[in-house]
Each structure stands twice: as structure tokens, then as C-alpha cells.
Design an enzyme around this catalytic site. Structure first.
Site, PDB file in Angstrom:
ATOM      1  N   SER A   1      31.219  38.404  31.829  1.00  0.00           N
ATOM      2  CA  SER A   1      29.772  38.260  31.824  1.00  0.00           C
ATOM      3  C   SER A   1      29.147  39.610  31.518  1.00  0.00           C
ATOM      4  O   SER A   1      29.788  40.657  31.628  1.00  0.00           O
ATOM      5  CB  SER A   1      29.232  37.780  33.180  1.00  0.00           C
ATOM      6  OG  SER A   1      29.823  36.586  33.578  1.00  0.00           O
TER       7      SER A   1
ATOM      8  N   ASP B   1      50.101  38.393  42.313  1.00  0.00           N
ATOM      9  CA  ASP B   1      51.383  39.096  42.170  1.00  0.00           C
ATOM     10  C   ASP B   1      52.547  38.118  42.305  1.00  0.00           C
ATOM     11  O   ASP B   1      52.446  37.091  42.986  1.00  0.00           O
ATOM     12  CB  ASP B   1      51.522  40.185  43.243  1.00  0.00           C
ATOM     13  CG  ASP B   1      50.502  41.298  43.067  1.00  0.00           C
ATOM     14  OD1 ASP B   1      50.412  41.859  41.968  1.00  0.00           O
ATOM     15  OD2 ASP B   1      49.776  41.592  44.042  1.00  0.00           O
TER      16      ASP B   1
ATOM     17  N   ASP C   1      43.116  42.514  39.333  1.00  0.00           N
ATOM     18  CA  ASP C   1      44.395  41.823  39.459  1.00  0.00           C
ATOM     19  C   ASP C   1      44.632  41.518  40.929  1.00  0.00           C
ATOM     20  O   ASP C   1      44.898  42.425  41.727  1.00  0.00           O
ATOM     21  CB  ASP C   1      45.518  42.715  38.907  1.00  0.00           C
ATOM     22  CG  ASP C   1      46.899  42.079  39.034  1.00  0.00           C
ATOM     23  OD1 ASP C   1      46.972  40.887  39.389  1.00  0.00           O
ATOM     24  OD2 ASP C   1      47.892  42.770  38.777  1.00  0.00           O
TER      25      ASP C   1
END
Length: 803
Positions: A282, A357, A354
């Protein structure tokens, strides 16, 4: 405008039958007789009477007072209630009336229940959804929500409203997709509402590159890996100004984990293409009154998500004691995700961190034990029942570790064969209450309220941008981010070497953020939230190109108004092209080009990096740069175990600073090429490709606003469009600025907005896709923000009274 009508119904059904006969259909049961019935079938879905009713009274709903719903000429509902319970009940009812099938279908997809709708082909999809933890995560989050009285009350009221609408349906009035797919709407539940928020979290945080990066580190070694895939480059435009406290004064050197060798991980593994889009993001920014003509702040927001019919958004105003807010929500969820009220405005963008995992496991053959830090632990399991339409229920055993679920095992390896016996650890799995944030935001009156509202927000990580009429502006990177050492999270973990299991998070008061900076603007475009000197390491999938362009444009002007902000949101300039073009032009040997090629080069050399509808240079640059990229990274692209090449800024810097680098040596030739020779060969090939197809950008840049079934008859495909994924106007083939909003705060907010769709989810409605063409042309609609119910009577095109 595309809509079903009585004149088109029979050819349309013939098209359906042809599709079903000639393709692998999504569904195998097609009740032709029922759908053709003129009294209850598809023809009845052309009925817009409810949305046109000037006085529709809907009673016996158990409300504490009367709720007035005024629809303006664009069929945006303005809901006025005397209590919050009634307000969110009405929001649920009205949203269901506009979008029931869409929100219901997405709840099935999120939960892994598509096999209950479609007879064939979705069992593996459903198994995977259950195995990655979507349903279990929603259930644990719902348990947390039930402990928060305010959120639970809001969600429950919303659910009651949806069910009140469902109870009024019969076969004739139900959405067309239920008739086509031949199944009944089921009662709405609080769990379905939570599943929709998990659907969004999955969409925004599901992307990861652990397998790619592990393969590349193993193959390239530390030195080359850090050169080609660094955490930072010199081309960042962080959301938060440089942090001058402790710590990382420069980008850290990422070390190869001690366990990462060929005995642990085979670099020959084929990594399949991800279903997740790392470019979902965005733009959102705000300027203080010191940079506007009016002296009041302006906030802009345009989330870049899938362009679908019905749209992912529904637009509305919510008003009750202590609340008067306007914005957009995801159908099936209460409150507003992006919007404004009389005092504040807010926008969001994907944090792009992130938070996912993978842990490689050593398990026993019978899946009863797995090794953790040298000790064997019990491998727990749960059995999921996946119901199938017309078939026996499938029972699926899902194994659980301390990290999370084992997504693929020897009993189910079809979906992700490269990840057999890996455990998934994902922030999405943890119980969270995102609704709390947005329920409080619609009530916020100042910066303090805003900060309190976002304080407990968890997943997916988001960038919140804020403005108030008090002239406060702020941007905050919000979510739960693990404290990591440099490089942690970029590679596969070895479960047998993990000794510390207690998760430690960056303290909430240390997350990146900025309030009233000296530059008088804040912005987010999915770039890195902080500079390398931020005291905590974090990693993710950040985009810097749009952020640089936004920063540059905001720096240049000190007299912004709404029109200038519209021009910014519609800016089609690729900032990277502006930087890269002079560099590759300087390396090009023009004497080796034909007169034809030189003529095109002369025109391109004056190009301003714009991807406008009629631009004739954008496609040539794209072909040229793509060839440069392919020729340079040909050895990396040949690896079956990786789908990643270095960022374009890395390549641009190599061309400028290391033109003789080994990476420019093209595979399969006896000579050793340098950057200049690669650039020349790439240009010659680009000119040839350019001449073989249309030159105008709009002729090759086609937008597809697709129905969720992907059936073209229900969609708006192949729309010539301006824009580019790396421009502020980030238009792509099937995703882009799904909502554009500009709000100038002041005595009364002045706002404009548009999304790529229409308010109604009914295929036969005039309001199904009525905004699409104007959206594609870059037009905006004035937003009707009502200060009272009395004002609603002056603007209404329809009126519902709920009692």
C-alpha cells in the site's frame, strides 16, 4: 458496466455450459432448471428494488431502538443508531445484504472447507489450509476475543445482524452464486468473522523466502550472498528517521548458520513458485497543515490488494453515540479498517515483515517422536475432518511440535513436496484480537486515542499512518516482531539445535515510529521501517521504489491541496527507471547500433519514466531492463532450487560501480562480457521484441478485475490501464490500488475516494461494478460525510428503517 440481465441470461447460461463441457470446472453440479426458472432463478438477481427503496421498513429484529440507513446515490450506506450494539448489528445486516455470498465464500476458503461446496478437486487445498493452521488459529483468537467484553459484544452484534438478513432469504432472493453452485447459505458465526481477519493475515504475511535464501547462501557462500542479497542498500527511504541510539551502525554481515551445509539441506531441491504475492502492500502518507494551503492536515491511503468482483472492500458510514466514522471494511468484519471521523484519519499499509519460519525436523518413522535439542519429544497430533460434497469425509492427521504444525509429511506431500517433515512457526498462529484496534480507531479523537488503539495490534504487522485536525501526524510500524540476531529468520532452522524456545519480542515502545517530524510529513509504502542504526535486527520483504518517489514529491511542495494529492496517488513514474536510465545510457556503445535502433534510443533518452496509458517508451525500457537482468543473472536463473535474483538496485549499482564484475559474463559464450556489452546486446534484443507487438503502454498493461470464481462472464478483464507495480499508481494485471482515499481534516472533513468495483455483490445489480471504469480513469468521488441523521434525508437515494 457488466451485469446480468434478462436479455443476456440465456446466452450466458449457454456460455456456462460450454465452459463446463470444455474445461476442468470448479463445480460439477449445475442445476440448470432451477437457475432458468423465471420466478426464482437468475432473472430475480437483477432486482435492485431494496437498494432503490425510498422507505423500506424491516422489523422484528430485536433492536433496542430504531436504526436509520440512508443510501446515497452511490449506494453507500450511512448507518445511524442509538446504541453501539444496534450499530454493529445494522452493519452486519447491511453488509450481508450487499455482499453475503462473497464473505461466506471467503470464510469457507479460509477455514479449508471448499470441498463442502465443490464436488471435486479441493481436498488438498482444504487439507493444506488446515495444516498451515488457519482454522485452529481462528479458534484460538476467538477464545481470546471472548475474554474482551467490548470486542466480543461488537462481533456478536455483527453476527446477529448477518443472521437476521440470512433468515429473511428464500431461494428467489438469495445471491446468484448460491443458485449456480447449488448450496444453501449457512448461519453466520463469530468464528467466520475471525476467519476473515485470518484470511487477510495470511494474504499479507504468508510470503517467505527461507528455502530460497538457504539454497542461495549454501551455493554462493557468505561473501557473494551478502553482496547480492544484503539486508540494506543505499537506496532506502525508511519510514522512521535515523535512530541514533545503540547498535547497528551499518547493515550487518549475515553469517552462514553453522548447521547449514549439504548434509543438512540439499541445494538441489526444486522450490515451487509461491502462491503468495510479496508486492501486496500500500501507499499511505500524511502532511501537516504546515505543508497545505488550508493549514489543515491531509491524509492519503491506497491499499494494494487483489482486484476482485465483488471488491474486497465495502464503503460505509457508522454513527452511534461516541462514533461517527466513514471508511471501508472487509465484508464479514465489523468497524472500519481505513477511514476517518470528524477529528482524525488513518490509513494502513503492509508491514512486510518476515513472521514465518520453517524448522527442519528429525522424526521417527511412525511419527510418534521428533528430536529437539538432542532429546526426543512426543509428536502430538490432532485429527481434522474434511467434509466433502457427495463424498465420504476425509480424516487428516496433523502433527504438532513446539514450533507449530508439520504441514507436509509422508502421508500428505502433494501440496508442498519440498517441505516434508518441516514445522511451521508463524505469528498468525498466536491468539490475537485485531478487531480491538479498529473498534477503537473509529472512536479516536486525538493522537493519544490513536496510540492506545494500535498498542495491542499483533498480526499481520502493519504500518499505521495517522493525522488529526489538531495537526498531529504520525506513522507507526505495529505488530509482534521477534528479537533476532542478524540473519535469523532468513534461513531454514535446524530444530535439533534450538535451545531457547521462549519468544522474546521487540518492546512495544521500541517499535519504529515517528510523531510530528521536522519535515512535516510521514509516509509508508512497504519500505523498511527504520535505518540500519535501529537497535534491533528485523527482516522482511520490503519495497523501496515507491517510498523514494513519495518522499521526493512530498519534499518538493509546501502548499498541498486535494488536487495535488490526487495527482500524487495517480503518479505513474517509475523512480527506479529515472535512476537507472542515465546509468545504462552512459554504458551503451551507440556506434554499434543501427540507425533504427539509434532513433528509438534517442527518443528513450528523453523519457521521464512515466507509465502513462499512451506512453510509447515504457515498454521499450521494460524490455531492455528485463534483458539486462536476464543476461546478468543467467547463472542464478538456471538454478532449479531458487526463484530469486538480486534486487534491481543491486544490479544498477554493479553496472555503475563494477562494470567488469564476473556476473556480467554471459553463460554459454567463449568471450568474457562486461556490463557495457550486456547492455548493448540487451538493447538490440529489446528493440526487436518492441517492434513485434504494440508500443503503447496501455495496449500491453491490461488490468483484470476478476470474479472470485474466475469466470470471465462475471468479470471485467483486459482493461487498458496506466500505472506500474513500482509506481505510486501501482497497477498490475490483477492487483493494485484497491481503494483510493484522500481526507483533508478541518472544521468538517473533506474527503474523496473510489474503489475498483461497486457496492453490490449481486451480479445483476446496476451497482455491481459501476465504479470500475471511473477508477481505471483515475477519477475520484466526493465522499458524503454526514454529521447527523437529519442530513441523511437530504442526500438519500434509498432509506431503510430497522427496528
Amino acid at each position: 458496466m457488466k451485469r446480468i440481465n434478462t436479455h443476456a441470461i440465456f446466452p450466458l447460461l449457454a456460455l456456462f455450459i460450454l465452459i463446463l463441457a470444455l474445461s476442468q470446472q470448479m463445480f460439477s453440479v449445475f442445476p440448470i432448471g432451477k437457475v432458468l426458472n423465471p420466478f426464482s432463478g437468475a432473472v430475480q438477481n437483477e432486482d435492485d428494488r431494496a437498494l432503490d427503496a425510498t422507505a423500506l421498513s424491516l422489523g422484528n429484529m430485536g433492536l433496542s431502538g430504531q436504526v436509520d440507513v440512508y443510501f446515497d446515490k452511490r449506494k453507500v450506506p450511512h448507518i445511524f443508531a442509538s446504541s453501539t450494539d444496534d450499530l454493529f448489528f445494522a452493519q452486519g445486516y447491511v453488509t450481508a445484504a450487499l455482499r453475503l455470498w462473497q464473505m461466506d465464500f471467503l470464510s469457507y476458503a479460509s477455514a479449508g472447507r471448499l470441498s463442502e461446496i465443490f464436488k471435486d478437486g479441493y481436498v488438498n487445498y482444504d487439507r493444506n489450509q488446515r495444516r498451515i493452521g488457519m482454522l485452529s488459529a481462528a479458534k484460538s483468537s476467538l477464545a481470546l476475543i471472548e475474554k474482551d467484553p467490548e470486542t466480543f459484544r461488537v462481533v456478536s452484534a455483527y453476527t446477529k445482524g448477518v443472521n437476521a438478513y440470512i433468515k429473511k432469504l428464500n431461494y428467489r432472493t438469495r445471491p446468484f452464486e448460491y443458485k449456480l453452485l447449488d448450496y444453501d447459505p449457512e448461519p453466520w458465526t463469530n468464528l467466520k468473522t475471525v476467519l476473515l481477519m485470518k484470511y487477510v493475515a495470511n494474504m499479507l504475511s504468508g510470503y517467505e523466502e527461507d528455502f530460497n535464501m538457504s539454497n542461495l547462501m549454501l551455493t554462493l557462500g557468505e561473501e557473494k550472498f551478502n553482496k547480492l542479497f544484503p539486508d540494506y542498500t543505499d537506496h532506502t527511504a525508511p519510514m522512521m528517521p535515523a535512530h541514533r541510539q545503540l547498535a547497528l551502525q551499518q547493515a550487518p554481515h549475515i553469517r552462514q548458520p553453522a548447521y547449514l551445509d549439504y548434509s543438512f539441506f540439499s541445494s538441489g531441491t526444486v522450490v515451487p513458485k509461491s502462491d503468495y504475492n510479496p508486492q501486496y502492500g500500500s501507499n499511505t502518507w500524511a502532511v501537516s497543515g504546515k505543508k497545505t494551503k488550508s493549514g489543515y492536515p491531509i491524509l492519503c491511503s491506497d491499499p494494494h490488494l487483489a482486484l476482485t468482483l465483488p471488491s474486497i472492500w465495502v464503503e460505509m458510514q457508522l454513527s452511534a453515540p461516541g462514533i461517527n466514522a466513514y471508511g471501508i471494511s472487509i465484508p464479514g468484519t465489523p468497524a472500519l479498517l481505513i477511514g476517518f471521523n470528524q477529528n482524525v484519519a488513518w490509513g494502513i499499509s503492509n508491514g512486510a515483515d518476515d513472521v514465518k519460519d520453517w524448522y527442519k525436523l528429525k522424526v521417527t518413522d511412525d511419527y510418534t517422536k521428533y528430536e529437539l535439542d538432542g532429546k526426543w519429544q512426543d509428536l502430538h497430533y490432532a485429527i481434522e475432518e474434511i467434509k466433502r460434497r457427495g463424498e465420504q469425509t476425509v480424516k487428516d492427521t496433523i502433527y504438532q511440535t513446539v514450533f507449530g504444525p508439520v504441514v507436509s509429511d509422508k502421508h500428505f506431500s502433494e501440496w508442498q513436496p519440498d517441505r516434508v517433515n518441516y514445522a511451521l512457526k508463524w505469528e498468525l498462529h498466536h491468539p490475537s484480537n485485531e478487531f480491538r484496534t479498529f473498534i477503537k480507531l473509529i472512536r479516536a479523537t486525538n493522537y493519544t486515542d490513536y496510540k492506545e488503539a494500535i498498542s495491542q495490534y499483533s498480526c499481520p504487522s502493519l504500518n499505521f499512518v495517522f493525522a488529526s485536525k489538531d495537526n498531529d501526524i504520525a506513522a507507526n510500524h505495529q505488530g509482534k516482531l521477534l528479537i533476532k540476531q542478524p540473519g535469523e529468520g532468513r534461513f531454514i532452522y535446524d530444530a535439533n539445535t534450538v535451545s531457547e524456545l521462549t519468544a522474546k519480542y521487540i518492546p512495544a515502545d521500541s517499535l519504529p515510529g515517528v510523531l510530528n517530524p521536522a519535515c512535516n510529513f510521514v509516509f509508508s509504502a512497504n519500505q523498511r521501517p527504520a535505518s540500519p542504526d535501529y537497535p534491533y535486527y528485523y527482516n522482511g520483504y520490503y519495497r523501496e521504489n515507491r517510498a523514494q518517489r513519495i518522499r521526493d514529491l512530498l519534499e518538493r511542495d509546501s502548499a498541498f491541496d486535494v488536487k495535488k494529492m490526487e495527482a500524487m496517488q495517480l503518479d505513474n513514474t517509475n523512480n527506479f527507471a529515472l535512476q537507472a536510465l542515465p546509468i545504462i545510457l552512459a554504458k551503451l556503445d551507440k556506434n554499434k547500433l543501427s540507425s533504427d535502433q539509434q532513433q528509438l534510443l534517442s527518443r528513450l533518452s528523453t523519457w521521464k519514466g512515466t507509465y502513462n496509458l499512451d506512453d510509447v517508451n515504457a515498454r521499450l525500457f521494460e524490455r531492455w531492463w528485463k534483458n539486462i537482468r536476464d543476461y546478468t543473472w543467467d547463472e542464478l536463473k538456471g538454478y532449479t532450487f531458487s526463484t530469486r535474483v538480486p534486487d534491481d538496485y543491486i544490479l544498477m549499482d554493479l553496472i555503475e560501480k563494477e562494470p567488469d564484475a564476473v556476473y556480467f559474463d554471459k553463460q554459454g559464450t567463449s568471450a568474457r562480457e562486461n556490463a557495457g556489452e550486456i547492455i548493448n546486446a540487451a538493447f538490440v534484443a529489446a528493440v526487436k521484441e518492441y517492434k513485434e507487438s504494440p508500443a503503447r503502454w496501455g495496449d500491453v498493461n491490461k488490468v483484470n478485475v476478476m470474479h472470485m470464481t474466475k469466470l470471465p462472464a462475471f468479470s471485467r478483464p483486459d482493461l487498458p490501464s496506466a500505472g506500474f507495480p513500482e509506481a505510486i499508481n501501482a497497477v498490475s494485471a490483477n492487483w493494485g490500488p484497491s481503494w483510493r482515499m484522500i481526507v483533508e481534516l478541518g472544521p468538517k472533513p473533506v474527503a474523496y475516494g473510489i474503489f475498483a468495483g461497486g457496492q453490490s455483490g449481486s451480479l445483476g445489480s446496476r451497482h455491481y461494478d459501476e465504479f470500475v471504469d471511473d477508477w481505471n480513469k483515475g477519477q475520484y468521488y466526493p465522499i458524503t460525510f454526514l454529521l447527523s441523521a437529519a442530513e441523511g434525508k437530504q442526500v438519500q437515494s434509498a432509506y431503510w428503517k430497522l427496528k
